[in-house]
Write a protein that holds these residues in place. Structure first.
Motif, short mmCIF file in Angstrom:
data_model
loop_
_atom_site.label_atom_id
_atom_site.label_comp_id
_atom_site.label_asym_id
_atom_site.label_seq_id
_atom_site.Cartn_x
_atom_site.Cartn_y
_atom_site.Cartn_z
N LEU A 168 36.43 -62.65 18.68
CA LEU A 168 36.84 -63.40 17.21
C LEU A 168 37.87 -64.35 17.36
CD1 LEU A 168 36.40 -60.13 15.01
CD2 LEU A 168 34.78 -61.97 15.34
N LEU A 184 32.60 -65.47 16.52
CA LEU A 184 31.44 -64.87 15.60
C LEU A 184 31.85 -64.96 14.32
CD1 LEU A 184 30.92 -61.32 17.49
CD2 LEU A 184 29.61 -63.56 17.87
N PHE A 185 30.48 -64.98 13.55
CA PHE A 185 30.68 -65.24 12.09
C PHE A 185 31.20 -66.74 11.64
CE2 PHE A 185 32.05 -60.83 12.89
CZ PHE A 185 30.87 -60.19 12.78
N LEU A 187 33.83 -68.12 12.19
CA LEU A 187 35.35 -67.93 12.06
C LEU A 187 36.03 -69.24 12.58
CD1 LEU A 187 36.15 -64.19 12.89
CD2 LEU A 187 35.72 -65.32 10.51
N ASP A 194 40.28 -66.12 12.30
CA ASP A 194 40.14 -65.28 13.44
C ASP A 194 41.11 -63.88 13.48
OD1 ASP A 194 42.07 -67.03 14.16
OD2 ASP A 194 41.55 -66.93 16.15
N ILE A 197 40.73 -61.82 9.82
CA ILE A 197 39.53 -60.94 9.59
C ILE A 197 39.93 -59.42 10.13
CG2 ILE A 197 38.55 -61.19 12.06
CD1 ILE A 197 36.36 -60.90 8.82
#
Length: 458
Positions: A168, A184-185, A187, A194, A197
Motif C-alpha cells: 500500500l 493496491l486499490f 491508492l 496510502d 488508508i
C-alpha cells in the motif's frame, strides 16, 4: 473458564484476541505510517504538525489518566464489561474510519480530535478488557496467558504493518511500493491515500477480531444500573485511593511500574529517532527496524509466558528491565565508528544495503534486546497486578494501573529534551532513560510478590 494443564479454552482465547485486534492502531496509525504522514506530508509546516501531534497525545493522556480509575470503579459496580468495550469500540472504529478524510491541506484540528477520541477509546477499552483477566484465568496461568496475548498483539500489528509497507505505501516520487508494485486499490501516494488508508484498515481489523471476545468470552453478571453504578463507583474510587495508603505493596508496585514504564516508553519512542539522527536512517530502515523488534517481541513474549508460569511475574519483569538497561547502555555507548564508549573501534565503511556499517549492526543487536524485553515487561506487569487483587476490585485497580502508566508518561521524553538541549548531546539525553529503568527496578526489588501484605518478597 480457568486454564489448566497448559490448555486454553475458547472463552480465554476469545479474550486474548482483543490484543490482536487492538495493536494495529498503535503500530500503523500512531507510530509508523499515519503519524509520520501527519507530521511530514499533511501540512506545509512539519514543525507545527509535530507540535499538534504531540499536543493530541498529551490531551488524550491527561483525560485517560483522570478518567481510567473512575471508569474501572464503575465497571466493578456495574459488573459486565462487554457493554463498555462495545461503546468505546464504536467510537474508536468511527474515528479511525474518518482518518481517510485527512487529505493534505485538511483542517489539522479535526484530525487531532479524531486521534484524541480514538486514543481515549482504545485505552479505556484496554482497562475493561484487562480487568476481565483475573476472573477468566487461574492465578497459575495468568502470566502465561497475558504474555501470549501480548505476543499475539505484536504479531497482529506486524502483519498489518508489513502488508501496508509491501502493498500500500508508495514512494511519493515513484509511486511504487517497497517491492516495486503499484499500491493496491489504486491508492495515490501523492495525496497521502496510502497512509490515510491505515485508519480504515485498523478499524475493520479491530471490528473483525474483537468479535471472538464478544461471542465466546463470558462476561461478569450484570450488577447495578448505570446511574447507581456511577454513584457507587465514584465512592469506590475515593475509597480505593485512600485504601492504597494501607496497601503499601500494591502502592509500591504501581509507583515502580510508573517509573520504569516511563523509561520503556521513552526507549521505544526515542530509539529509532536517535538511530536516524546518528546513522542517517531512512523511513524504510526505521520501519524495518521496527518490524525486527516486533518479530523478536513475539518470541520474547512466548518465552516469558513460560518463565512467568514457572517462576512468577516479578522474575520476568526484573529480568526484562535488566535487559533493557543493558540495551540502553549499549545504545548510548555506540557512535558511528565505535561501541562500548570506544573500547571497541568499528570501521565506518561497510557493506551495501540496510544497516551497512558495523556500528549500525551493533545498534540493531542492542535493539534485539529491547525487542526481547519490552513485550514481557508490560505483559507480566499486567499479570503481576492480576495476581495481587481480588476479583471484585479488579476494575478499579486496573484503572489505577492505567493511571500509573500515564500520569508521568511525559517525564522520560522531557528529560531527554532538557538534557540534550543543556548538554548538546543526544547521547546524554538518552542516558536519562537509565534513571527511570534502574529506579523502577530498585523499587520493584523491595515489593512483595504478589503485591499484597501477605506476599513474599522475591
Amino acid at each position: 473458564m480457568k486454564t489448566s494443564h497448559g490448555t486454553i479454552d475458547r472463552g480465554v482465547r476469545g479474550w486474548m484476541f482483543f490484543d490482536w485486534a487492538a495493536q494495529p492502531f498503535f503500530t500503523v496509525v500512531t507510530t509508523f505510517i499515519f503519524g509520520p504522514y501527519f507530521v511530514s506530508r499533511m501540512t506545509d509546516d512539519p514543525v507545527s504538525a509535530q507540535t499538534a501531534w504531540s499536543n493530541a497525545a498529551t490531551i488524550s493522556g491527561v483525560i485517560i489518566a483522570i478518567l481510567a480509575p473512575i471508569l474501572g470503579s464503575i465497571a466493578d459496580e456495574s459488573g459486565s464489561r462487554k457493554p463498555w468495550i462495545a461503546f468505546f469500540a464504536l467510537i474508536k472504529i468511527a474515528c479511525l474510519a474518518l482518518l481517510w478524510t485527512a487529505a493534505p491541506g485538511s483542517p489539522v484540528a479535526f484530525v487531532m480530535l479524531l486521534m484524541i477520541l480514538a486514543s481515549i477509546a482504545a485505552e479505556f477499552s484496554i482497562v475493561f478488557n484487562d480487568s476481565m483477566m483475573p476472573r477468566l484465568v487461574s492465578q497459575q496461568d495468568v502470566g502465561r496467558v497475558s504474555n501470549i496475548a501480548w505476543g499475539m498483539g505484536y504479531m497482529g500489528g506486524m502483519i498489518v504493518l508489513i502488508f501496508v509497507v509491501l502493498f500500500l505505501a508508495g514512494n511519493p516520487t515513484t509511486g511504487k511500493t517497497l517491492i516495486g508494485l503499484d499500491p493496491l486499490f489504486g491508492l495515490d501516494p501523492a495525496t497521502g491515500e496510502d497512509a490515510r488508508i491505515t485508519g480504515p484498515i485498523s478499524a475493520v481489523w479491530y471490528l473483525i477480531f474483537i468479535l471472538p471476545m464478544f461471542l465466546f468470552t463470558p462476561d461478569a453478571a450484570k450488577g447495578k444500573a448505570l446511574g447507581a453504578a456511577v454513584r457507587s463507583g465514584l465512592r469506590e474510587i475515593r475509597s480505593t485511593l485512600g485504601e492504597l495508603r494501607h496497601r503499601s505493596n500494591i502502592l509500591r508496585f504501581l509507583i515502580a511500574r510508573m517509573i520504569y514504564q516511563d523509561g520503556v516508553n521513552g526507549l521505544l519512542v526515542l530509539g529509532g529517532v536517535f538511530a536516524a539522527a546518528m546513522f542517517g536512517w531512512s523511513t524504510m530502515e526505521i520501519g524495518i527496524y521496527g518490524i525486527i523488534l516486533n518479530i523478536v517481541a513475539i518470541f520474547g513474549c512466548l518465552v516469558a509466558g513460560r518463565v512467568d508460569r514457572a517462576l512468577g511475574s516479578k522474575v520476568v519483569v526484573m529480568v526484562s528491565l535488566g535487559l533493557l538497561i543493558v540495551a540502553t547502555f549499549g545504545i548510548i555507548s555506540t557512535g558511528v565508528d565505535f561501541t562500548l564508549f570506544g573500547l571497541v573501534s568499528l570501521p565506518i565503511t561497510g557493506t551495501d544495503g540496510l544497516f551497512a556499517t558495523p556500528a549500525e549492526k551493533a545498534y540493531v543487536l542492542y535493539g534485539l534486546l529491547i525487542g526481547m524485553s519490552f513485550g514481557p515487561v508490560q505483559a507480566s506487569s499486567r499479570s503481576y497486578l492480576a495476581r495481587s487483587v481480588e476479583l471484585h476490585e479488579a476494575g478499579r485497580y486496573f484503572g489505577i494501573y492505567s493511571l500509573s502508566g500515564r500520569a508521568t508518561s511525559f517525564l522520560a521524553t522531557l528529560s531527554f529534551s532538557v538534557v540534550t538541549a543543556w548538554s548538546g548531546s543526544p547521547r546524554a539525553g538518552m542516558a536519562t532513560l537509565l534513571v527511570f529503568l534502574i529506579g523502577g527496578l530498585v523499587l520493584l526489588l523491595r515489593t512483595n510478590y504478589p503485591a499484597t501484605d501477605k506476599g513474599t518478597s522475591l
